[in-house]
Motif scaffolding. Structure first.
Motif, PDB file in Angstrom:
ATOM      1  N   ARG A   1       0.813  -1.212   0.000  1.00 33.46           N
ATOM      2  CA  ARG A   1       0.000   0.000   0.000  1.00 33.46           C
ATOM      3  C   ARG A   1       0.851   1.268   0.000  1.00 33.46           C
ATOM      4  O   ARG A   1       0.523   2.262  -0.624  1.00 33.46           O
ATOM      5  CB  ARG A   1      -0.908  -0.015   1.242  1.00 33.46           C
ATOM      6  CG  ARG A   1      -1.923   1.081   1.225  1.00 33.46           C
ATOM      7  CD  ARG A   1      -2.782   1.038   2.467  1.00 33.46           C
ATOM      8  NE  ARG A   1      -3.810   2.053   2.411  1.00 33.46           N
ATOM      9  CZ  ARG A   1      -4.601   2.362   3.427  1.00 33.46           C
ATOM     10  NH1 ARG A   1      -4.482   1.700   4.564  1.00 33.46           N
ATOM     11  NH2 ARG A   1      -5.515   3.311   3.307  1.00 33.46           N
ATOM     12  N   GLN A   2       1.976   1.232   0.731  1.00 32.74           N
ATOM     13  CA  GLN A   2       2.818   2.421   0.865  1.00 32.74           C
ATOM     14  C   GLN A   2       3.754   2.627  -0.327  1.00 32.74           C
ATOM     15  O   GLN A   2       4.265   3.717  -0.535  1.00 32.74           O
ATOM     16  CB  GLN A   2       3.686   2.329   2.130  1.00 32.74           C
ATOM     17  CG  GLN A   2       2.969   2.677   3.420  1.00 32.74           C
ATOM     18  CD  GLN A   2       2.289   1.454   4.031  1.00 32.74           C
ATOM     19  OE1 GLN A   2       1.816   0.602   3.302  1.00 32.74           O
ATOM     20  NE2 GLN A   2       2.243   1.371   5.347  1.00 32.74           N
TER      21      GLN A   2
ATOM     22  N   SER B   1       3.751   5.688  -2.903  1.00 31.70           N
ATOM     23  CA  SER B   1       4.087   6.994  -2.319  1.00 31.70           C
ATOM     24  C   SER B   1       5.532   7.005  -1.820  1.00 31.70           C
ATOM     25  O   SER B   1       6.198   8.035  -1.890  1.00 31.70           O
ATOM     26  CB  SER B   1       3.086   7.399  -1.233  1.00 31.70           C
ATOM     27  OG  SER B   1       3.156   6.485  -0.178  1.00 31.70           O
TER      28      SER B   1
END
Ligand SMILES: NC(=O)C1=CN([C@@H]2O[C@H](COP(=O)(O)OP(=O)(O)OC[C@H]3O[C@@H](n4cnc5c(N)ncnc54)[C@H](O)[C@@H]3O)[C@@H](O)[C@H]2O)C=CC1
Ligand SMILES: O=C(O)C(=O)Cc1ccc(O)cc1
Length: 375
Positions: free
Chosen positions: A62-63, A66
């Protein structure tokens, strides 16, 4: 292209980060630096980028996009001439984020958890070559050292395929876990069901438990971060809803429809040969499970570098007139190669104890586990 590039791992303290460090250091003889908010913070992001030639993103799914965007900002152009890689279970978003850098870019996806072995031998790995130029010769050396069965794809194709290979398999098994949780207590619980197991149930329970044993963030993110998962779930729900409605109706037409929609058409689609092949694969797993369930066995670790050691092991049993039911090469939970010898239940227990002693005393191997052999 660097002959001995320095490697930077973003997510160096994670399960793959630690495996990759060992791989690059020990298998490729390379210098490895890292960064991870969980305990590897000696270098700033910028310092890490400045210190390496190859940067590998192995952060949570998910990270990762970014995180990569942040590294692109921090790099601000000094990454030109570097190679950036990632190993995320989704590919489109991380690869797109890496392409915003000036680096050469390859997205990877090993189709297995970080193994206990030193390489990815025998496992598939998806390779998305997004922008490769001067790094190609090193990339080829790296992939050869990894020993994975590499399959090339673009990032979008990868994500579409993974909605089926991972998204669907995880979804159906997470649902099975929830149904068992709700309905098993009415029929004796999981332990009460166990003696009733079919091969299919046993295999499905193993898959479900593998998922439950793993890192929950991975299974969560594989459902939420791959845009092709939601439409797959839609299809899955349609077919389950249809099945439920047909079963509720219960008439002959409903039975015909089940056969036609959920069996005949899929059989035709798969084709005769692949249906037969899959069915045989299932049968072989059934035999394997039956052998593994036999309570009388000896697990022996054999030194790998000694030709004839399996023959020597077998002769120990032959000399004592002990019948063997099965021989399987397998791995311990720690990943150690071993032979599992299933021994006939009719055999003499003291002969077996003697055989075990001989295996050790004659330096043939090491008995790591034995079961059902009490006199
Ligand atoms: N574990 C598996 O079965 C497989 C994992 N992968 C992929 O590998 C990647 C890593 O997975 P695991 O190692 O299992 O996860 P993990 O959770 O063990 O490790 C991730 C690491 O990233 C660190 N991290 C978080 N934010 C960070 C940041 N901003 N900068 C640097 N590090 C950061 C975490 O502290 C953690 O140590 C994921 O993208 C996953 O999809 C791929 C195939 C299989
Ligand atoms: O548990 C296993 O062996 C897996 O198959 C786990 C796994 C999880 C995520 C991936 O992207 C790939 C493999």
């Amino acid at each position: 292209m660097e002959t001995a590039p320095r490697i930077g791992l973003v997510g160096s303290e994670g399960s793959y980060g630690r495996w990759l460090r060992r791989f690059f250091e020990q298998r490729m003889g390379l210098r490895v630096l890292g960064r991870d908010p969980a305990g590897d913070t000696a270098l700033s992001e910028r310092e890490l980028i400045e210190s390496v030639d190859v940067l590998v993103f192995c952060a949570p799914i998910r990270q990762t996009p970014s995180v990569i965007r942040h590294y692109v900002e921090q790099a601000a152009g000094i990454e030109r001439g570097q190679l950036w890689l990632d190993i995320t279970s989704t590919k489109a978003a991380p690869v797109a984020a890496m392409l915003n850098s000036q680096a050469e870019v390859v997205g990877l996806h090993p189709m297995s958890a970080a193994p206990k072995s030193a390489t990815l031998r025998g496992r598939a790995m998806v390779v998305c070559e997004a922008r490769v130029d001067t790094w190609r010769p090193w990339l080829e050396r790296f992939l050869a050292a990894a020993e994975a069965d590499c399959v090339r794809a673009d990032a979008e194709q990868h994500d579409r395929v993974m909605a089926l290979v991972q998204g669907m398999v995880h979804a159906t098994h997470m649902a099975q876990g929830a149904v068992l949780r709700e309905l098993a207590p009415e029929v004796g619980g999981l332990e009460g069901i166990r003696p009733f197991s079919s091969v299919g149930y046993e295999l499905d329970v193993a898959v479900t438990r593998r998922i439950l044993a793993g890192n929950p963030a991975i299974y969560q993110d594989i459902q939420f971060e791959n845009p092709y998962v939601a439409p797959m779930l839609e299809r899955l729900a349609v077919h389950l809803d249809t099945l439920r409605d047909l079963v509720r109706r219960g008439d002959d037409d409903a039975r015909d429809q089940l056969r036609e929609q959920l069996l005949d058409r899929s059989r035709q689609y798969a084709g005769k040969a692949s249906v037969a092949e899959g069915s045989y694969a299932f049968e072989r797993l059934g035999y394997l499970l039956a052998d593994l369930r036999e309570p009388r066995f000896i697990n022996v670790f054999l030194p790998l570098d000694k030709p004839g050691s399996l023959r020597a092991l077998l002769s120990v049993f032959e000399q004592r007139n002990i019948n063997l039911d099965s021989i399987h090469s397998s791995r311990s939970a720690e990943g150690e190669l071993l032979f599992r010898i299933g021994v006939s239940r009719a055999g003499d227990a003291s002969a077996l104890q003697d055989a075990m002693k001989a295996i050790e005393a004659e330096g043939i191997g090491r008995v790591v586990e034995a079961s059902g052999l009490a006199a």
